[in-house]
Each structure stands twice: as structure tokens, then as C-alpha cells.
Scaffold this motif. Structure first.
Motif, mmCIF file in Angstrom:
data_model
loop_
_atom_site.group_PDB
_atom_site.id
_atom_site.type_symbol
_atom_site.label_atom_id
_atom_site.label_comp_id
_atom_site.label_asym_id
_atom_site.label_seq_id
_atom_site.Cartn_x
_atom_site.Cartn_y
_atom_site.Cartn_z
ATOM 1 N N SER A 1 3.987 0.573 4.586
ATOM 2 C CA SER A 1 4.731 1.652 4.547
ATOM 3 C C SER A 1 5.667 1.605 3.842
ATOM 4 O O SER A 1 6.815 2.055 2.789
ATOM 5 N N THR A 2 6.348 0.535 3.631
ATOM 6 C CA THR A 2 8.375 -0.009 4.227
ATOM 7 C C THR A 2 8.549 0.009 2.118
ATOM 8 O O THR A 2 9.546 -0.584 2.484
ATOM 9 N N GLY A 3 7.332 -0.634 1.871
ATOM 10 C CA GLY A 3 7.055 -1.708 0.556
ATOM 11 C C GLY A 3 7.452 -3.148 0.348
ATOM 12 O O GLY A 3 7.840 -3.644 -0.321
ATOM 13 N N ALA A 4 7.281 -3.210 1.538
ATOM 14 C CA ALA A 4 8.112 -4.709 1.881
ATOM 15 C C ALA A 4 6.278 -5.485 1.238
ATOM 16 O O ALA A 4 7.180 -6.571 0.547
ATOM 17 N N ILE A 5 5.626 -5.156 1.151
ATOM 18 C CA ILE A 5 4.517 -6.487 0.582
ATOM 19 C C ILE A 5 3.101 -4.871 0.027
ATOM 20 O O ILE A 5 3.514 -3.877 0.069
ATOM 21 N N THR A 6 2.894 -5.772 -1.154
ATOM 22 C CA THR A 6 1.673 -4.752 -2.219
ATOM 23 C C THR A 6 0.814 -4.465 -0.646
ATOM 24 O O THR A 6 0.423 -5.428 -0.087
#
Length: 504
Positions: free
Chosen positions: A459-464
Motif C-alpha cells: 500500500s505504501t509502494g515499498a514493493i511491487t
């Protein structure tokens, strides 16, 4: 009127296609012609075969000799058709009986004096011939050990064309039979106990071996990155019989098999120099593409040392193969697909000056960014485990004075792989790295409380989304190593920590 028919095999990648060779004599001025899309090497067979027949004490017809290779629309190349062409002509000229070689596959290159020479791709050719219902094969004696790997076929080896001709006539000439298969020679693998310190790197290597995951080792020079990578094959279990035949077929097409070691029974290891071309890595060439390093590493390890020194287009060419486990190459004469399910190990320094400690780096920030940017985001997204190597100190040497050896770690790896193989057996997968993401998310979905941190990272975009799937695969591997039936929250956190390690 066609007077003779014999069989050989054409190769398209690692797949063989039976080829019917027909010979007709007469109907025009004296010459020899081959029809059926021959390449230059096959078209030159006219002169090789004619000289070999004459120097074997036989006559070449003083008439038009026409060879037709079917299927006619299939491009054919190489010198492996020489023996079949010679015998087809001799049958058509009533020099030998056609019944003697009915249902027999003939493979081999002819020297001008009639000697039979080894050719590439014997194993995949015979596998295709067996599927087509052909039961007997004659090959050059140097290829006899490789041909004997195919069960269910009568295999014979010949030294010269004259020997084969005498055998077809029923004369007292015994073609050579294959001997008993000898055990593959033991390869002396370097021991993991030689690596000093680096507990994170050793643990990452064990996890990678247990699940078939890709690894990035980043850090200062002299910290053991290359030593760790070269010890990964020793942690992997031996290839199964089916895997060994598949890998051996690729090496046979590439021409890298030897008579002393015709079967590749251990996971292969391929470590190209950073100046290697794209064709050397993924395969290429004119006409029909040949296998490259990623296919020679099938079910084994591809190690790219000094990965940031590789040209960016070489590294980006690996992306599709990393995701799909095969490489499809389109060239002038067609499209071929080579298996390429390998484990990628990348080792790199963090900057061009590569000091022993990061604090001593003298590279400007833009130089560091440009250097490490060779490893692009899409490529790194396909790497499951990223490890930052620590500098070796006197303290770490004393603390790690008795590291585990390869045999100890390999026993845990084999046990973890057995657990994974039992779990995925009905789906046909052997390792956690092969399992598709949708299967992990639906059929083997973990409780929400277990994947809470993974959901937060998404949700935070840390991983795809791809990274999340790879985290799930690594977490299953960690559970297998721990003997747990399913991953726990700690396993998911540890898998996520492997991906969140910064390269630079």
C-alpha cells in the motif's frame, strides 16, 4: 521413381524432428543435388559424401543423383546427414539391401576417407527418433556414450562408412555396442567452510539454494562475494534423471559434451566475463539460434561477477528468462525456445573506486548512481534476495572460527527441497521459486495477520506486486528450512527484509 528411403533427424533448438531422406538416380546430366532447404554445410555434403563413397571402395553413379529431405519446408543444417545420404544413394544404386537399414536412424559426418566424425545434438535427435517409433540408430563411435543414454533403442557405433556397408551386407563386421554406463565423475566443489565471516551472506545462500531463488551480493571488494557464489552449486541436490537428460540435451546441442562425461548429472555453473555479448548470454547466431549461457545454466547457476560492469542491454536481456524459465529467440530460419530455468547470482561493488569501507569512497554521488544504475529497477525486482556484505574485521574472524561446511548446509537444503517437492508434486513444480503468484495468493493463501506487513508495504509502494509474490515464495522456503507446515509472520517479515536491503 524414388528408389531408396532412410531416416535421419533435424534439430530445431533442443527439439528433434525425424527427417526422411529419399534418393533417386537418373533422369538428367551427371550431377548431385539436394532439395529440402539445406544450409551451406548440408549442401556441401554432396562433395564430402561422394569422396567418402569413392574412398571406401565403392562407385558413385555417373548420373543425376537427387536427394530429397522431408519435411521439405523445414530448414535443415549441419553435417550430421552425411551417413544417411551415403547409404540412401547406395540403396538406390542397389549396392546394399534397403531392408537392412529400414527403421534405422543414421547420424554422422563423413570425412573424405570415409571415417565417421562426431556431430552435435545426438541426444535430442535420438529422443525425437524414439518418440517417432524408430528403434535403431547408427552413430559415430565417439558419440556412442551419449547415444546410449536413450533407453529403448538399439544403439550401434561405427568407425567408417565401409564398416556400415559391410554390416548391411551381412558380412562378419560387428558394429560397436555401447558399454555399461559409468557413474558421472565426481566434481570437487569448493567448501562453504572456506568463507570467513559473512553470516548474512551464508544464510542468504542457504535460503537461495533451498528455494531456487535469485541472489544479489553487494559490498566492498574482498568480502567473499565471489567465494559465496561459487559455493552455491555444491549446496544444490543432484539433478533428477529427467532433469539430467534435459540439461545434457542442451549441452549436446551446444557441443560441450565429452565422451568421458556424456551425462550432466550435477547442476551446471556458468560464469561469463563482463565483456560477454548478448548472444553469449541468451543465445543467438545466424539461421537457427544456438543456446547461450542462460540455457547452459538450466537447473543450475548463472553467476555474473562484477555485475555493474556488464553492459545494460546484456542485463536487461535476462528479464524475460528470469520470469518465464525459457528464452525464445527469433532468427532468419525460425523461432526456437531454449529452457532457461537457472538461479541468477549477481555480485557487485557499490561504486567504481570500491574502497574497503564505504566511508573511504571518493566517487561523486552522480558517479555512484550511474554505476549502480546498471542494475535497473525491473531487473532487481526479479531478484528475491539482496544481501549487503559487511567488511571483514579481526573480530568477525575470531567469532566465526569454525563455520559450517557444505555437507552440513546441503543436508538442510535437501530436506527443505523435499518438503517443497512433496507440497507442489501434484502441480508439477519442484521448488518454491517456480510456484506462480496466483497459486500462492489463492490456493495457498496465508492468514491476513501473517501478511499484514506485506500488505502495508504494498500500500505504501515499498514493493511491487511482483515483489510481494517473491516475498511469499521466500517465506515458504524459510518455513521449509524451519520445518514448519506454513509460513508464519516472522517468515514473511524475514522475506520482506531480504528485499528491503538497499544496494547503495
Amino acid at each position: 521413381m524414388v528408389l531408396a528411403r532412410v531416416w535421419s533427424v533435424a534439430l530445431s533448438g533442443v527439439d528433434g524432428i525425424p527427417v526422411e531422406i529419399e534418393a533417386d538416380i537418373g533422369g538428367g546430366r551427371p550431377r548431385t543435388q539436394i532439395v529440402g532447404l539445406p544450409d551451406a554445410a548440408l549442401n556441401e555434403a554432396k562433395d564430402r559424401v561422394r569422396a567418402a563413397v569413392r574412398n571406401s571402395g565403392l562407385e558413385w553413379p555417373d548420373q543425376l543423383v537427387t536427394f530429397a529431405l522431408s519435411p521439405a519446408a523445414l530448414p535443415k543444417g549441419g553435417s550430421g546427414y552425411d551417413l544417411a545420404l551415403a547409404l540412401a544413394m547406395l540403396v538406390a544404386d542397389n549396392k546394399i539391401p534397403g531392408d537392412a537399414i529400414a527403421g534405422t536412424v543414421l547420424i554422422g559426418e563423413l570425412a573424405l576417407d570415409g571415417r565417421l566424425r562426431h556431430v552435435r545434438g545426438v541426444l535430442p535427435c535420438l529422443l525425437a527418433a524414439r518418440r517417432a517409433g524408430l528403434s535403431r540408430v547408427i552413430v559415430p563411435v565417439p558419440a556412442l556414450a551419449e547415444a546410449s543414454l536413450v533407453a529403448g533403442m538399439e544403439v550401434m557405433g561405427a568407425h567408417t562408412l565401409a564398416d556400415v556397408v559391410a554390416w548391411t551386407r551381412g558380412e562378419q563386421v560387428d558394429l560397436q555396442q555401447p558399454g555399461p554406463l559409468s557413474a558421472p565423475p565426481l566434481i570437487d566443489q569448493p567448501d562453504l567452510a572456506d568463507v570467513v565471516g559473512q553470516p548474512e551472506g551464508r544464510w542468504a545462500l542457504e535460503v537461495a539454494a533451498a528455494g531456487g531463488h535469485h541472489v544479489l551480493l553487494a559490498g566492498p571488494p574482498g568480502t567473499g562475494k565471489t567465494m559465496l557464489a561459487r559455493r552455491l552449486p555444491g549446496l544444490l541436490p543432484a539433478l533428477s534423471p529427467d532433469q539430467a537428460l534435459e540439461v545434457t540435451a542442451i549441452h549436446s546441442v551446444a557441443g560441450s559434451l565429452t565422451a568421458d562425461s556424456p551425462l550432466v548429472a550435477m547442476p551446471p555453473f556458468f560464469a561469463p566475463h563482463h565483456t560477454a555479448s548478448t548472444s553469449a548470454l541468451v543465445g543467438g547466431g545466424a539461421g537457427i539460434a544456438k543456446p547461450g549461457g542462460i540455457s547452459k545454466s538450466h537447473f543450475g547457476v548463472l553467476f555474473l561477477d562484477e555485475a555493474a560492469e556488464f553492459a545494460a542491454d546484456r542485463l536487461e536481456a535476462l528479464r524475460t528468462a528470469l520470469e518465464e524459465g525459457e528464452i525464445r529467440l527469433a532468427r532468419r530460419d525460425g523461432i526456437v525456445a531454449y529452457p532457461a530455468r537457472f538461479q541468477l547470482v549477481l555480485a557487485t561493488n557499490l561504486c567504481p573506486c570500491a574502497p574497503p569501507r564505504d566511508l573511504d569512497c571518493v566517487c561523486p554521488p552522480q558517479v555512484r548512481r550511474r554505476y549502480i544504475a546498471k542494475l535497473s529497477g525491473p531487473l532487481l525486482d526479479r531478484v528475491d534476495i539482496r544481501v549487503r556484505m559487511r567488511p571483514i574485521t579481526a573480530m568477525s574472524l575470531s567469532l566465526d572460527s569454525a563455520p559450517e561446511d557444505t555437507a552440513t548446509v546441503r543436508a538442510r537444503v535437501v530436506e527443505a527441497r523435499c518438503r517443497a517437492a512433496r507440497r507442489w508434486s501434484e502441480h508439477g513444480w519442484r521448488t518454491n521459486a517456480e510456484v506462480p503468484g496466483p497459486t500462492l495468493r489463492r490456493e495457498f493463501a496465508l492468514p491476513r495477520e501473517v501478511t499484514a506487513l506485506l500488505d502495508r508495504s504494498l500500500s505504501t509502494g515499498a514493493i511491487t506486486a511482483r515483489g510481494a509474490d517473491r516475498c511469499l515464495r521466500v517465506s515458504w522456503t524459510l518455513a521449509d528450512l524451519a520445518g514448519e507446515p506454513a509460513p508464519t509472520r516472522d517468515h514473511v517479515v524475514a522475506a520482506l527484509n531480504f528485499r528491503e536491503r538497499k544496494v547503495a
